[in-house]
Scaffold this active site. Structure first.
Site, PDB file in Angstrom:
ATOM      1  N   VAL A   1       0.835  -1.198   0.000  1.00  0.00           N
ATOM      2  CA  VAL A   1       0.000   0.000   0.000  1.00  0.00           C
ATOM      3  C   VAL A   1       0.874   1.255   0.000  1.00  0.00           C
ATOM      4  O   VAL A   1       0.576   2.264  -0.640  1.00  0.00           O
ATOM      5  CB  VAL A   1      -0.933  -0.021   1.223  1.00  0.00           C
ATOM      6  CG1 VAL A   1      -1.650   1.299   1.369  1.00  0.00           C
ATOM      7  CG2 VAL A   1      -1.920  -1.156   1.084  1.00  0.00           C
ATOM      8  N   ALA A   2       2.007   1.154   0.731  1.00  0.00           N
ATOM      9  CA  ALA A   2       2.888   2.310   0.827  1.00  0.00           C
ATOM     10  C   ALA A   2       3.504   2.646  -0.523  1.00  0.00           C
ATOM     11  O   ALA A   2       3.701   3.801  -0.864  1.00  0.00           O
ATOM     12  CB  ALA A   2       3.985   2.040   1.843  1.00  0.00           C
TER      13      ALA A   2
ATOM     14  N   ASP B   1      -4.487  34.778 -35.451  1.00  0.00           N
ATOM     15  CA  ASP B   1      -4.985  35.710 -36.454  1.00  0.00           C
ATOM     16  C   ASP B   1      -4.774  37.118 -35.915  1.00  0.00           C
ATOM     17  O   ASP B   1      -4.347  37.312 -34.777  1.00  0.00           O
ATOM     18  CB  ASP B   1      -6.429  35.429 -36.857  1.00  0.00           C
ATOM     19  CG  ASP B   1      -7.355  35.341 -35.670  1.00  0.00           C
ATOM     20  OD1 ASP B   1      -6.936  35.747 -34.578  1.00  0.00           O
ATOM     21  OD2 ASP B   1      -8.491  34.875 -35.833  1.00  0.00           O
TER      22      ASP B   1
ATOM     23  N   ASP C   1     -11.831  31.649 -35.700  1.00  0.00           N
ATOM     24  CA  ASP C   1     -13.163  32.081 -35.286  1.00  0.00           C
ATOM     25  C   ASP C   1     -14.282  31.627 -36.222  1.00  0.00           C
ATOM     26  O   ASP C   1     -15.419  31.540 -35.826  1.00  0.00           O
ATOM     27  CB  ASP C   1     -13.214  33.602 -35.081  1.00  0.00           C
ATOM     28  CG  ASP C   1     -12.609  34.350 -36.253  1.00  0.00           C
ATOM     29  OD1 ASP C   1     -12.472  33.733 -37.327  1.00  0.00           O
ATOM     30  OD2 ASP C   1     -12.273  35.536 -36.103  1.00  0.00           O
TER      31      ASP C   1
ATOM     32  N   ASP D   1     -12.474  27.498 -40.034  1.00  0.00           N
ATOM     33  CA  ASP D   1     -11.286  27.310 -39.192  1.00  0.00           C
ATOM     34  C   ASP D   1     -11.350  26.010 -38.401  1.00  0.00           C
ATOM     35  O   ASP D   1     -10.352  25.553 -37.850  1.00  0.00           O
ATOM     36  CB  ASP D   1     -11.145  28.467 -38.192  1.00  0.00           C
ATOM     37  CG  ASP D   1     -10.787  29.771 -38.882  1.00  0.00           C
ATOM     38  OD1 ASP D   1     -10.129  29.707 -39.934  1.00  0.00           O
ATOM     39  OD2 ASP D   1     -11.165  30.837 -38.376  1.00  0.00           O
TER      40      ASP D   1
ATOM     41  N   GLU E   1      10.505   5.007   3.108  1.00  0.00           N
ATOM     42  CA  GLU E   1       9.876   3.949   3.904  1.00  0.00           C
ATOM     43  C   GLU E   1      10.343   2.569   3.440  1.00  0.00           C
ATOM     44  O   GLU E   1      10.687   1.707   4.251  1.00  0.00           O
ATOM     45  CB  GLU E   1       8.352   4.022   3.761  1.00  0.00           C
ATOM     46  CG  GLU E   1       7.784   5.282   4.361  1.00  0.00           C
ATOM     47  CD  GLU E   1       6.387   5.580   3.838  1.00  0.00           C
ATOM     48  OE1 GLU E   1       5.674   4.626   3.474  1.00  0.00           O
ATOM     49  OE2 GLU E   1       6.016   6.764   3.800  1.00  0.00           O
TER      50      GLU E   1
ATOM     51  N   ASN F   1       1.295   7.081   4.807  1.00  0.00           N
ATOM     52  CA  ASN F   1       1.018   7.226   3.384  1.00  0.00           C
ATOM     53  C   ASN F   1      -0.331   7.798   3.064  1.00  0.00           C
ATOM     54  O   ASN F   1      -0.471   8.644   2.205  1.00  0.00           O
ATOM     55  CB  ASN F   1       1.139   5.874   2.703  1.00  0.00           C
ATOM     56  CG  ASN F   1       2.578   5.517   2.578  1.00  0.00           C
ATOM     57  OD1 ASN F   1       3.279   6.105   1.777  1.00  0.00           O
ATOM     58  ND2 ASN F   1       3.032   4.624   3.424  1.00  0.00           N
TER      59      ASN F   1
ATOM     60  N   THR G   1      -1.113  11.333   6.006  1.00  0.00           N
ATOM     61  CA  THR G   1      -0.340  12.574   6.038  1.00  0.00           C
ATOM     62  C   THR G   1       0.255  12.987   4.687  1.00  0.00           C
ATOM     63  O   THR G   1       0.285  14.152   4.359  1.00  0.00           O
ATOM     64  CB  THR G   1       0.761  12.517   7.113  1.00  0.00           C
ATOM     65  OG1 THR G   1       1.751  11.597   6.695  1.00  0.00           O
ATOM     66  CG2 THR G   1       0.211  12.109   8.447  1.00  0.00           C
ATOM     67  N   ASP G   2       0.714  12.033   3.873  1.00  0.00           N
ATOM     68  CA  ASP G   2       1.396  12.408   2.627  1.00  0.00           C
ATOM     69  C   ASP G   2       0.507  13.095   1.602  1.00  0.00           C
ATOM     70  O   ASP G   2       0.889  14.080   0.983  1.00  0.00           O
ATOM     71  CB  ASP G   2       1.997  11.164   1.956  1.00  0.00           C
ATOM     72  CG  ASP G   2       3.393  10.917   2.454  1.00  0.00           C
ATOM     73  OD1 ASP G   2       3.827  11.680   3.336  1.00  0.00           O
ATOM     74  OD2 ASP G   2       4.041   9.975   1.964  1.00  0.00           O
TER      75      ASP G   2
END
Ligand code: ATP
Length: 871
Positions: A259-260, A306, A603, A607, A672, A697, A700-701
């Protein structure tokens, strides 16, 4: 050609009828689902492989009776899901809000006056006016059609435009289709959900947004890292079991380690960053229609733009009139008819000058613009060029033409460059034409001089060309006018015309554009002007704006060139004038073949192919047709060139920021992994427990990384050449950085663990866990800029980051001292000495990168700047 007769008394609905019908029929809109539903976004947070892995871990913990770990893991899953939901929902709503900003408008006749109203306010019975490029705003029955062709591909898939006329079976226009050519007027039959389009809109509304390259790349990266994670976790678990650690403990560690490592959240963080980037862009008047554009903009290396309205104001004022005999000047500015036509210092009116009268008559009759009095000022409805001619005619006091006598119009388009109308005149007809001088002179056979129509000789033609070029060289936009008497209406009425004269108009450059062009060049981005206007006019304006073209190519010249010649010309400072819209596509393709990332403005209807083909199609929000907007990736709400450069700056910022947080997240993970792997090899107790790894992970990260995503743009960002299109997000330098950080933080936290081991494993592990969190939070400062030290960009210039930093440290303090979290995370209180040591080891993470950035050169910014600083 299917000519039609204009309706005679079509004043349209009255304001009272409109209000009444709006109440009866409701707004003319089709309810569209707001992207993914809230529920779907929430569910997505809990169905990813990562979460399934965590749930498996929780199940395992429950099975062995470890209720605390079960609860801890499930709490992390929940918290992680809520954080993910909040962010993604923010992104979804931001994108939806952007989508709704491009609300279409329609030209209607109400109370006898032409007005522009929001398409939403249309009601059945409204008289709508349509021209090439307009999207049909409701279902309409035609009452007038001139050379009308309609693109119904949205509804039928049939890409060739169909002829439409008043004939039975051809006289219905459907909402959502678009006018490919010609002009029309019709009455709305039904609006909103009652329209054919409304009935099937449910089917098309779910088209969904495509994923961007960045999202795809990061998806691949995440997958590769997922495989690496599985392998590493199996290795760690296997090694652990091999050296005799408990099986369950090692399986849990392996799972948490996986998971990390997996940067599962990355694609989502990227989406959030890009969506927030798009919101930032729209505040600067650049509306992103596809998220991909935010990313591609940052790599743009050429802007093809243009001239009229993008580099210039598109506020045209006729200043000079030339008949074959005389020169007139015109006073006043803008669309306020308070001004005069003067000749030889005398004010003059059309009634006193037959030649002037004929010319102004042509100017106002062959014209679809209107001036309305609004309060004390004037409002112009229609195209700027035509508005300037109406204003001029008012200043010269010609009477309003009787528009009901108009029987045929040959509409303007950028390929023909002229327009004509034919009206009944006594027993016969009269044609009035206006257009680019070449386009009018080529069909003129006579010249009106001294009140008489004389054959136009080759000398006359040459003299008129000289005159026109002189006017154009002053930066004037020159329009020629001509007329012809007709008994009947022939098949090709635009020939043997009588030339009446020229009108020269100014269209001042937008004040901010010069600096924007200089800014683009300093950033290594080329600016190429591609205009339908005359070469001399274009070159004069280009020089005014600091573009210094070495080579001016007309559309005819381009048509005669081979692809290789064109590619060679594109290497030089080139300007394209009298270009046909179809040629823009060829220019884009040549530039792309040369490896350029091209932004192209447009426009008109024609175009659209070039806009689609360009890496970033840019349409004009005000002047652009609906068709061009639909084909574009970016819409300029203010039609301003400077806005493109602003959007590129924003695009570069977003890309850099994505790069910053990817590197940051990966370097945290590396630390880690290194600590855990090395620890297993050394033997002894686990350095981090499963729940602690999850905490680091997922809780906080992520938040710190999102704060990196809102880093401000750095000044140096626009002094560097554009990045290569395929430039990797991480790259060699990035990999080195990640490794260096990983080795330091991983090694240091392992050392802390060993160092405090004599105080007991719980204290040692809490210290190592806290050390890792502190190191990771501290290292975020190193990733705030890829090149500049923090003391240069300002330590406190990203308040979100400071807030995230303090909040995450606060959370860690809670994790160590607050009993419920202590229980979940298996921590014990730390003393001052622990904190002091951790702070001491964290200091180099803060200061080291600062020092390295000061010592390392800033990259190729300087030489490039010098290159372009020289004129
Ligand atoms: P840009 O391509 O930079 O927008 P442009 O407005 O000059 O410049 P076009 O709209 O393609 O480009 O017009 C080409 C030429 O046709 C103009 O330079 C002008 O001479 C002529 N022209 C423009 N508008 C009209 C009009 N409404 N009727 C007749 N002629 C026109």
């Amino acid at each position: 050609m299917n000519a039609g007769i204009k309706p005679v008394s079509a004043a349209g609905l009255s304001a009272i009828e409109v209000v009444d019908r709006q109440q009866r029929f409701g707004p003319n809109e089709i309810k569209v689902e707001a992207g993914a539903s809230r529920y779907a976004v929430l569910m997505r947070q809990f169905t990813s492989p990562l979460v399934l892995m965590l749930v498996a871990a929780a199940g395992l913990a429950a099975w062995i009776g470890d209720i605390i770990d079960t609860v801890a893991i499930l709490l992390v899953v929940l918290l992680n899901g809520i954080l993910g939901f909040v962010q993604e929902w923010r992104a979804e709503t931001a994108i939806f809000a952007l989508r709704r900003m491009l609300s279409p408008v329609a030209r209607v006749r109400r109370d006898g006056m032409e007005q522009i109203v929001p398409a939403r306010d249309l009601v059945p019975g409204d008289a709508v006016l349509l021209e090439a490029g307009d999207r049909v705003p409701a279902d309409i029955r035609l009452v007038y059609a001139m050379a009308l062709r309609v693109d119904e591909s949205v509804l039928t898939g049939e890409s060739a435009p169909l002829d439409k006329s008043l004939a039975e079976g051809e006289n219905r226009l459907l909402m959502g289709t678009s006018v490919a050519a010609g002009r029309a007027e019709g009455v709305i039959t039904v609006t909103g959900a009652e329209t054919e389009f409304g009935k099937i809109a449910g089917l098309t509304a779910t088209a969904g947004g495509k994923i961007t390259n960045l999202q795809r790349h990061l998806g691949v990266l995440a997958r590769q890292m997922g495989i690496a994670a599985l392998f590493l976790s199996a290795l760690v678990a296997g090694l652990g079991i091999f050296v005799g650690r408990p099986v369950i403990e090692m399986v849990m560690t392996g799972l948490s380690l996986a998971v990390a490592i997996v940067p599962e959240g990355l694609p989502a963080v990227v989406t959030v960053t890009l969506a927030l980037g798009a919101s930032a862009m729209v505040r600067q008047k650049a509306l992103v229609r596809r998220l991909q554009a935010v990313e591609t903009l940052g790599a743009a290396s050429v802007i093809c733009t243009d001239k009229t309205g993008t580099l210039t104001e598109n506020k045209m004022t006729a200043t000079v009139v030339r008949t074959p005999d005389r020169r007139y000047t015109v006073t006043g500015t803008g669309y306020d008819p308070a001004g005069h036509v003067e000749t030889e210092g005398q004010r003059i009116r059309a009634a006193d000058d037959a030649a002037l009268s004929a010319l102004l008559n042509a100017a106002i009759t062959c014209n679809n613009a209107r001036l309305n009095r609004v309060g004390s000022g004037w409002e112009m409805i229609g195209e700027a060029t035509e508005g300037a001619l109406v204003t001029l005619a008012y200043k010269g006091w010609v009477p309003e033409p009787d528009r009901h006598r108009v029987v045929l119009e040959l509409p303007f388009d950028s390929d023909r460059r002229r327009m004509s109308v034919i009206l009944r005149d006594g027993s016969g007809h009269r044609l009035y034409a206006k257009g680019a001088p070449e386009a009018i002179l080529s069909v003129s056979a006579m010249i009106r001089r001294g009140g008489h129509d004389q054959p136009m000789g080759s000398e006359d033609k040459a003299a008129l060309h000289d005159l026109y070029e002189q006017m154009a060289a002053e930066g004037l936009r020159v329009i020629a006018l001509a007329t012809r008497d007709l008994a009947d209406i022939p098949d090709t009425p635009e020939e043997n015309l009588v030339f009446l004269g020229f009108v020269g108009m100014i269209d001042p450059p937008r004040p901010e554009v010069k600096a924007a062009i200089a800014g683009a060049r300093a950033a290594g981005i080329r600016v190429i002007m591609i205009t339908g206007d005359a070469p001399q006019t274009a070159a004069a304006i280009a020089r005014d704006l600091g573009l210094a073209p070495e080579l001016v190519l007309t559309g005819d010249a381009v048509a005669a060139m081979t692809d290789d010649d064109l590619a060679a010309a594109l290497e030089r400072e080139v300007l394209f004038a009298r270009t046909a819209p179809g040629q823009k596509l060829r220019i884009v393709e040549r530039l792309q073949a040369g490896g350029k990332v091209v932004a192209m403005t447009g426009d008109g209807v024609n175009d659209a192919p070039a806009l689609k083909r360009a890496d970033i199609g840019v349409a004009m929000g005000q002047r652009g047709t609906d068709v061009a907007k639909d084909a574009a990736d970016l819409v300029l709400l203010d039609d301003n060139f400077a806005t493109i450069v602003g959007a590129i700056r924003e695009g570069r910022r977003q890309f850099d920021n994505v790069r910053k947080f990817v590197r940051y997240l990966l370097s945290s993970n590396a630390g880690e992994v290194i600590a855990i792997l090395a620890n297993i090899l050394i033997g002894g107790p686990l350095v981090f427990l499963a729940t602690q790894i999850l905490w680091m992970n997922l809780v906080t990260d992520g938040i710190t990384a999102v704060a990196l995503g809102v880093e401000k743009s750095e000044a140096a960002q626009m002094r560097r050449p554009p990045r290569r299109r395929d430039e990797p997000i991480v790259g060699k330098a990035g990999l080195l950085t990640i490794l260096a950080f990983g080795l330091y933080t991983g090694g240091a936290s392992l050392w802390v663990f060993q160092h405090f081991m004599h105080q007991g494993v719980d204290i040692a592990r809490t210290a190592a866990f806290t050390a890792m969190v502190v190191f990771e939070k501290t290292s975020v400062f190193a990733f705030r800029s890829l090149r500049s030290p923090c003391f240069r960009i300002g330590w406190f210039s990203n308040p979100a980051l400071i807030l995230a930093f303090l909040a995450m440290l606060g959370l860690q303090v809670l994790a160590v001292y607050w009993p419920p979290l202590q229980a979940l995370l298996h921590t014990t209180p730390l003393g001052w000495d622990h904190w002091a040591l951790i702070a001491l080891i964290a200091a180099p993470i803060l200061l080291g990168p600062e020092l390295i950035k000061v010592l390392l050169p800033e990259g190729p910014a300087q030489p490039l700047e010098e290159n372009h600083a020289r004129p």
